[in-house]
Design a protein around this motif. Sequence first.
Motif, PDB file in Angstrom:
ATOM      1  N   PHE A 435      81.219  31.012  51.954  1.00  0.00           N
ATOM      2  CA  PHE A 435      80.428  31.141  50.724  1.00  0.00           C
ATOM      3  C   PHE A 435      81.326  31.551  49.546  1.00  0.00           C
ATOM      4  N   LEU A 448      72.831  35.835  46.273  1.00  0.00           N
ATOM      5  CA  LEU A 448      72.315  35.454  47.586  1.00  0.00           C
ATOM      6  C   LEU A 448      71.201  36.426  47.971  1.00  0.00           C
ATOM      7  N   TYR A 451      69.665  34.948  53.796  1.00  0.00           N
ATOM      8  CA  TYR A 451      70.457  34.102  54.687  1.00  0.00           C
ATOM      9  C   TYR A 451      69.785  34.170  56.042  1.00  0.00           C
ATOM     10  N   VAL A 466      69.849  26.627  59.011  1.00  0.00           N
ATOM     11  CA  VAL A 466      70.183  27.734  58.112  1.00  0.00           C
ATOM     12  C   VAL A 466      69.419  27.576  56.798  1.00  0.00           C
ATOM     13  N   THR A 467      68.820  28.664  56.351  1.00  0.00           N
ATOM     14  CA  THR A 467      68.163  28.717  55.041  1.00  0.00           C
ATOM     15  C   THR A 467      68.898  29.727  54.173  1.00  0.00           C
ATOM     16  N   VAL A 468      69.276  29.292  52.994  1.00  0.00           N
ATOM     17  CA  VAL A 468      69.927  30.155  52.009  1.00  0.00           C
ATOM     18  C   VAL A 468      69.033  30.205  50.779  1.00  0.00           C
ATOM     19  N   ARG A 469      68.743  31.406  50.293  1.00  0.00           N
ATOM     20  CA  ARG A 469      67.948  31.545  49.071  1.00  0.00           C
ATOM     21  C   ARG A 469      68.819  32.150  47.981  1.00  0.00           C
ATOM     22  N   LEU A 470      68.900  31.448  46.861  1.00  0.00           N
ATOM     23  CA  LEU A 470      69.714  31.895  45.740  1.00  0.00           C
ATOM     24  C   LEU A 470      68.839  32.216  44.532  1.00  0.00           C
ATOM     25  N   ASN A 478      65.689  27.479  47.538  1.00  0.00           N
ATOM     26  CA  ASN A 478      66.096  27.494  48.935  1.00  0.00           C
ATOM     27  C   ASN A 478      67.042  26.337  49.189  1.00  0.00           C
ATOM     28  N   SER A 490      75.710  26.552  57.530  1.00  0.00           N
ATOM     29  CA  SER A 490      75.622  27.568  56.484  1.00  0.00           C
ATOM     30  C   SER A 490      76.221  27.061  55.178  1.00  0.00           C
ATOM     31  N   SER A 493      74.008  24.388  53.654  1.00  0.00           N
ATOM     32  CA  SER A 493      72.784  24.919  53.052  1.00  0.00           C
ATOM     33  C   SER A 493      73.083  25.578  51.709  1.00  0.00           C
ATOM     34  N   TYR A 494      74.236  26.253  51.614  1.00  0.00           N
ATOM     35  CA  TYR A 494      74.626  26.877  50.350  1.00  0.00           C
ATOM     36  C   TYR A 494      74.862  25.811  49.277  1.00  0.00           C
TER      37      TYR A 494
END
Length: 517
Positions: A435, A448, A451, A466-470, A478, A490, A493-494
């Motif tokens: 990341f 972030l 995660y 993988v779920t990434v929330r920004l 998401n 990961s 997803s980012y």
Amino acid sequence: MSHDKLYVFDTTLRDGEQSPGASMTKEEKVRIAKALDRMKVDIIEAGFPAASKGDFDAVQAVARTCKYSTVAGLARAKESDIDRAGEAVKDAPKSRVHTFIGTSPIHMQAKLKMEPDAVLECAVAAVQRARQWTDDVEFSCEDAGRSEADFLCRIIEAAIDAGARTVNIPDTVGYNVPEQYGGLIRSLRERVPNSDKAVWSVHCHDDLGMAVANSLAGVQNGARQVECTINGLGERAGNASLEEIVMAVRTRRDVFPCDTDIETTEILPTSRLVANITGFHVQPNKAIVGANAFAHESGIHQDGVLKARETYEIMKAQDVGWNNNRMVMGKHSGRNAFRSKLEELGITFETAGELDDVFARFKDLADKKHEIFDEDLQALVTEAYTEEVNERYQLKRLHVCCESDVVPEASIALLIDGEEKQAKATGDGPVDAAFKAIESLVESGAELRLYSVNSITGGTDAQGEVTVRLLQGDRVVNGQAADTDIVIASAKSYVNALNKLSQQGFREHPQIAAADL
């Protein structure tokens, strides 16, 4: 006991989407709507068309997709909102406009800054306006759970006289308890003179963990529409869970004088689809759809179930879709078999190119994974859709070095607007290093906020989703990706989340969009 029809009003696409980070694309809403339509949900609330052009387009797309379900659009008690909702749902075979206004003292005074009489006049005008678009109009008393009973009687009677055919009594903030809420439904039905001219609806939130119990108490006291969401998705602690309500009513027919038309075998596939798209995964001990819902570890329980299932199971797992999800396909499976399986899951494509793209992903996965499950296919399709958002950033290569007593390092190559750029970074682990390497190139400044890693299926060769929330300013997005390698999933997803942030036309989160109105 004779049984009435209990109408199921699903608001996963509207209230469920208001969960922070659960915003869906138009294509994702259509996929979920198709699953709800197959499940024979009576009413699908597809969104809040006035919130943004993106919301309008999504509701309109759902309206043009559904064949069985009535499609509803939500609108505040404002002419512009109502007209926008009416326009969005007009192409549906069956359409509904759902309009609402706050009726509790705190909502009228602090939010609306209106006197009760003015609120009543506004409600009547809203229902009359909505009737110009459709005969199927629903009126909701927002925060009815904290409203004064006398005023509720007045405004509901007036709304029904104006043409509302469904009246909703929401416990908007999850404040009520079952005896109190059931009593409110019973009292209003007895006191409102024209109560027999409308279907009474319940809409409960889970702030105190009583959304399902309150909803069922309302049903026992005469409500014949339940508003709920798949997996109990919703803002704050969520909404009443569709699967729990449907199966409670179906299982306890000795207690409830009504039943739904829901095709219950579609519950589990739809639950998994919603979890896959939103990144809100179901906890193992969740009723009906959790992984442990029909699992027995205790020796006493296992012995009892083997002798007679009913000793410890009050429902059949197969009735809600369990044990029907294994897909015997692999790298030798053909394109037609693949397409047929997707159609069984309710997944269709507008062009042959879209199918070819997902089929190629399937072949790549089959080289890594011996058995392919329905959940794997759902993840493949979701990933294909999310990558269509905008590919300003593309993951080209990723190499990580991670061993005991050595600081993890990631080397990454990204395509940024078609130009390859490379970077290295160290971190607390391989994912953190990846990341940081990505951020050193993109410099988004995003925070972030989540995660999450979820195993799509069992086995050591399972895909990790993988779920990434920004969070970037007021925007929450998401990013999602799946791969048999967690670190690669990961990073992908980012990058997917960054692509959403970079797209100017991407839908704002519905809570933020509505707040700006």
